[in-house]
Write an enzyme that holds these catalytic residues in place. Structure first.
Site, mmCIF file in Angstrom:
data_model
loop_
_atom_site.group_PDB
_atom_site.id
_atom_site.type_symbol
_atom_site.label_atom_id
_atom_site.label_comp_id
_atom_site.label_asym_id
_atom_site.label_seq_id
_atom_site.Cartn_x
_atom_site.Cartn_y
_atom_site.Cartn_z
ATOM 1 N N LYS A 1 -48.514 37.768 48.740
ATOM 2 C CA LYS A 1 -49.483 36.771 49.252
ATOM 3 C C LYS A 1 -49.667 35.633 48.251
ATOM 4 O O LYS A 1 -49.638 34.473 48.617
ATOM 5 C CB LYS A 1 -50.868 37.421 49.499
ATOM 6 C CG LYS A 1 -50.877 38.553 50.483
ATOM 7 C CD LYS A 1 -52.280 39.095 50.679
ATOM 8 C CE LYS A 1 -52.890 39.699 49.426
ATOM 9 N NZ LYS A 1 -52.185 40.903 48.925
ATOM 10 N N ARG B 1 -51.021 43.756 34.739
ATOM 11 C CA ARG B 1 -52.447 43.889 35.055
ATOM 12 C C ARG B 1 -52.876 45.357 35.003
ATOM 13 O O ARG B 1 -52.114 46.222 35.429
ATOM 14 C CB ARG B 1 -52.720 43.326 36.459
ATOM 15 C CG ARG B 1 -52.861 41.825 36.488
ATOM 16 C CD ARG B 1 -52.806 41.248 37.878
ATOM 17 N NE ARG B 1 -53.523 42.005 38.902
ATOM 18 C CZ ARG B 1 -53.604 41.636 40.174
ATOM 19 N NH1 ARG B 1 -53.029 40.520 40.579
ATOM 20 N NH2 ARG B 1 -54.256 42.366 41.051
ATOM 21 N N ARG C 1 -44.610 43.497 38.339
ATOM 22 C CA ARG C 1 -45.347 42.219 38.314
ATOM 23 C C ARG C 1 -45.859 41.933 36.898
ATOM 24 O O ARG C 1 -46.365 42.812 36.227
ATOM 25 C CB ARG C 1 -46.524 42.271 39.281
ATOM 26 C CG ARG C 1 -47.449 41.056 39.158
ATOM 27 C CD ARG C 1 -48.279 40.804 40.378
ATOM 28 N NE ARG C 1 -49.208 41.859 40.712
ATOM 29 C CZ ARG C 1 -49.992 41.850 41.797
ATOM 30 N NH1 ARG C 1 -49.921 40.833 42.658
ATOM 31 N NH2 ARG C 1 -50.809 42.841 42.046
ATOM 32 N N ARG D 1 -61.009 40.818 52.913
ATOM 33 C CA ARG D 1 -60.364 42.128 52.751
ATOM 34 C C ARG D 1 -61.110 43.194 53.538
ATOM 35 O O ARG D 1 -60.692 44.357 53.529
ATOM 36 C CB ARG D 1 -60.361 42.504 51.271
ATOM 37 C CG ARG D 1 -59.040 42.248 50.554
ATOM 38 C CD ARG D 1 -59.200 42.677 49.127
ATOM 39 N NE ARG D 1 -57.975 42.976 48.452
ATOM 40 C CZ ARG D 1 -57.412 42.175 47.564
ATOM 41 N NH1 ARG D 1 -57.922 40.998 47.292
ATOM 42 N NH2 ARG D 1 -56.313 42.555 46.933
ATOM 43 N N ARG E 1 -55.047 51.599 45.506
ATOM 44 C CA ARG E 1 -55.249 50.283 46.138
ATOM 45 C C ARG E 1 -54.585 50.227 47.512
ATOM 46 O O ARG E 1 -55.100 49.598 48.435
ATOM 47 C CB ARG E 1 -54.700 49.174 45.229
ATOM 48 C CG ARG E 1 -55.499 49.042 43.947
ATOM 49 C CD ARG E 1 -54.861 48.055 43.002
ATOM 50 N NE ARG E 1 -54.916 46.687 43.492
ATOM 51 C CZ ARG E 1 -54.164 45.699 43.034
ATOM 52 N NH1 ARG E 1 -53.288 45.914 42.090
ATOM 53 N NH2 ARG E 1 -54.292 44.494 43.516
HETATM 54 P P1 ADP Z 1 -49.973 39.781 46.142
HETATM 55 O O1 ADP Z 1 -50.584 38.437 45.857
HETATM 56 O O2 ADP Z 1 -49.784 40.031 47.605
HETATM 57 O O3 ADP Z 1 -50.684 40.900 45.464
HETATM 58 P P2 ADP Z 1 -47.747 38.797 44.499
HETATM 59 O O4 ADP Z 1 -47.475 37.459 45.119
HETATM 60 O O5 ADP Z 1 -48.428 38.794 43.165
HETATM 61 O O6 ADP Z 1 -48.504 39.772 45.543
HETATM 62 O O7 ADP Z 1 -46.353 39.568 44.401
HETATM 63 C C1 ADP Z 1 -46.271 40.887 43.853
HETATM 64 C C2 ADP Z 1 -45.044 41.002 42.942
HETATM 65 O O8 ADP Z 1 -43.860 40.897 43.721
HETATM 66 C C3 ADP Z 1 -44.967 39.888 41.897
HETATM 67 O O9 ADP Z 1 -44.403 40.419 40.717
HETATM 68 C C4 ADP Z 1 -44.048 38.860 42.536
HETATM 69 O O10 ADP Z 1 -43.379 38.094 41.543
HETATM 70 C C5 ADP Z 1 -43.089 39.735 43.341
HETATM 71 N N1 ADP Z 1 -42.636 39.127 44.596
HETATM 72 C C6 ADP Z 1 -43.331 38.305 45.413
HETATM 73 N N2 ADP Z 1 -42.591 37.955 46.495
HETATM 74 C C7 ADP Z 1 -41.403 38.609 46.357
HETATM 75 C C8 ADP Z 1 -40.207 38.692 47.147
HETATM 76 N N3 ADP Z 1 -40.102 38.046 48.319
HETATM 77 N N4 ADP Z 1 -39.193 39.477 46.701
HETATM 78 C C9 ADP Z 1 -39.314 40.161 45.538
HETATM 79 N N5 ADP Z 1 -40.393 40.131 44.738
HETATM 80 C C10 ADP Z 1 -41.436 39.369 45.139
HETATM 81 P P1 AMP Z 2 -55.830 40.611 43.991
HETATM 82 O O1 AMP Z 2 -55.597 39.719 42.842
HETATM 83 O O2 AMP Z 2 -56.023 39.867 45.284
HETATM 84 O O3 AMP Z 2 -54.814 41.722 44.104
HETATM 85 O O4 AMP Z 2 -57.251 41.329 43.723
HETATM 86 C C1 AMP Z 2 -57.445 42.184 42.598
HETATM 87 C C2 AMP Z 2 -58.696 43.023 42.800
HETATM 88 O O5 AMP Z 2 -59.860 42.167 42.898
HETATM 89 C C3 AMP Z 2 -58.741 43.869 44.072
HETATM 90 O O6 AMP Z 2 -58.058 45.103 43.938
HETATM 91 C C4 AMP Z 2 -60.260 44.051 44.242
HETATM 92 O O7 AMP Z 2 -60.781 45.014 43.341
HETATM 93 C C5 AMP Z 2 -60.804 42.684 43.817
HETATM 94 N N1 AMP Z 2 -60.883 41.763 44.977
HETATM 95 C C6 AMP Z 2 -60.177 40.609 45.154
HETATM 96 N N2 AMP Z 2 -60.496 40.043 46.341
HETATM 97 C C7 AMP Z 2 -61.419 40.859 46.915
HETATM 98 C C8 AMP Z 2 -62.114 40.854 48.165
HETATM 99 N N3 AMP Z 2 -61.925 39.881 49.066
HETATM 100 N N4 AMP Z 2 -62.979 41.870 48.415
HETATM 101 C C9 AMP Z 2 -63.193 42.847 47.531
HETATM 102 N N5 AMP Z 2 -62.554 42.936 46.359
HETATM 103 C C10 AMP Z 2 -61.667 41.954 46.050
#
Ligand code: ADP
Ligand code: AMP
Length: 236
Positions: A13, A182, A149, A88, A193
């Site tokens: 995302k 992270r 990541r 969420r 999660r």
């Molecule tokens: P989210 O925001 O949904 O938690 P991220 O955008 O941070 O996810 O992506 C999660 C991990 O996967 C990151 O390390 C990112 O660089 C990697 N990633 C994102 N899109 C792709 C893809 N299409 N193919 C492979 N790896 C990806």
């Molecule tokens: P993210 O960076 O989106 O993966 O969010 C990291 C963490 O932040 C999540 O696992 C939750 O603990 C908290 N968080 C982020 N957005 C929300 C939301 N909309 N509602 C509740 N918790 C959130």
């Protein structure tokens, strides 16, 4: 244009939201980034959020909704935004709908909504949200993605050690800061999660489908192909 990114943690995302923000010149609003910035600055909000984040749980709605509504009421969100990680839960989605479609209590100052004729799509469909894009990736792939990541806690950029590596190992391309795994991306937290996602967040897919604004993309493709699929939905 107001866009919501849906999908499991690690589905991509944030990666796609940043590309959307750049192409369509709208802000990328990530509640996770806002919480992490607060944790880094050791604010009261950050300390409270950290208790939940470290356990792989959602931060309570009361806290999350307030920071999100404050953020989207800012001037730079007047012409739209891409929300990443919010809503969420169904209650979060309902509050967002009410805030931006009803414009109750003057939460948003965007006057363009108020000037639209009654019944125009922007005020009735999806409570002012134009698209809810679900980035679909299977759980097995998610675990691999999260362990690889690496995040920059200074500027919010994210990388993947195999798929999207930084130019210099461990260093952010954009700001030169150190990249970290992270705390909540450690394998023991990731499974929790994912469970939380299936229980509390996945029902939003149906919620936005019923409003007629849900769009699905296959998030297991290369990130450029995922982005092309999104651009095909949003328009050039
Ligand atoms: P989210 O925001 O949904 O938690 P991220 O955008 O941070 O996810 O992506 C999660 C991990 O996967 C990151 O390390 C990112 O660089 C990697 N990633 C994102 N899109 C792709 C893809 N299409 N193919 C492979 N790896 C990806
Ligand atoms: P993210 O960076 O989106 O993966 O969010 C990291 C963490 O932040 C999540 O696992 C939750 O603990 C908290 N968080 C982020 N957005 C929300 C939301 N909309 N509602 C509740 N918790 C959130």
């Amino acid at each position: 244009m107001k866009i919501i990114m849906l999908g499991a943690p690690g589905a991509g995302k944030g990666t796609q939201a940043k590309m959307i923000a750049e192409k369509y010149s709208i802000p990328h609003v990530s509640t996770g980034d806002i919480f992490r910035a607060n944790i880094k600055d050791q604010t009261e909000l950050g300390m409270e959020a950290k208790k939940y984040m470290d356990q792989g749980l959602l931060v309570p709605d009361e806290l999350t909704v307030k920071i999100l509504l404050d953020r989207v009421a800012k001037d730079d969100c007047k012409n739209g935004y891409v929300l990443d990680g919010f809503p969420r839960t169904i209650p979060q989605a309902e509050v967002l709908d009410e805030a931006i479609s009803g414009n109750k209590d003057g939460i948003l100052t965007d006057s363009s909504d108020a000037s639209k004729p009654a019944g125009s799509p922007d005020t009735e469909v999806g409570g002012g949200i134009d698209f809810a894009i679900n980035v679909d990736v299977k759980d097995e792939n998610i675990v691999k993605r999260m362990s690889g990541r690496r995040a920059c806690l200074k500027c919010g950029a994210t990388y993947h050690i195999e798929h999207i590596p930084p130019k210099k190992e461990g260093i952010c391309d954009k700001c030169g800061s150190e990249l970290v795994l992270r705390d909540d991306d450690k394998p023991e937290t990731v499974q929790k999660r994912l469970n939380v996602y299936h229980e509390q967040t996945q029902p939003l897919i149906d919620y936005y489908n019923k409003k007629g604004i849900l769009k699905e993309v296959d998030g297991s493709q290369d990130m450029k192909d995922v982005f092309s699929a999104i651009v095909a939905i949003l328009g050039e």
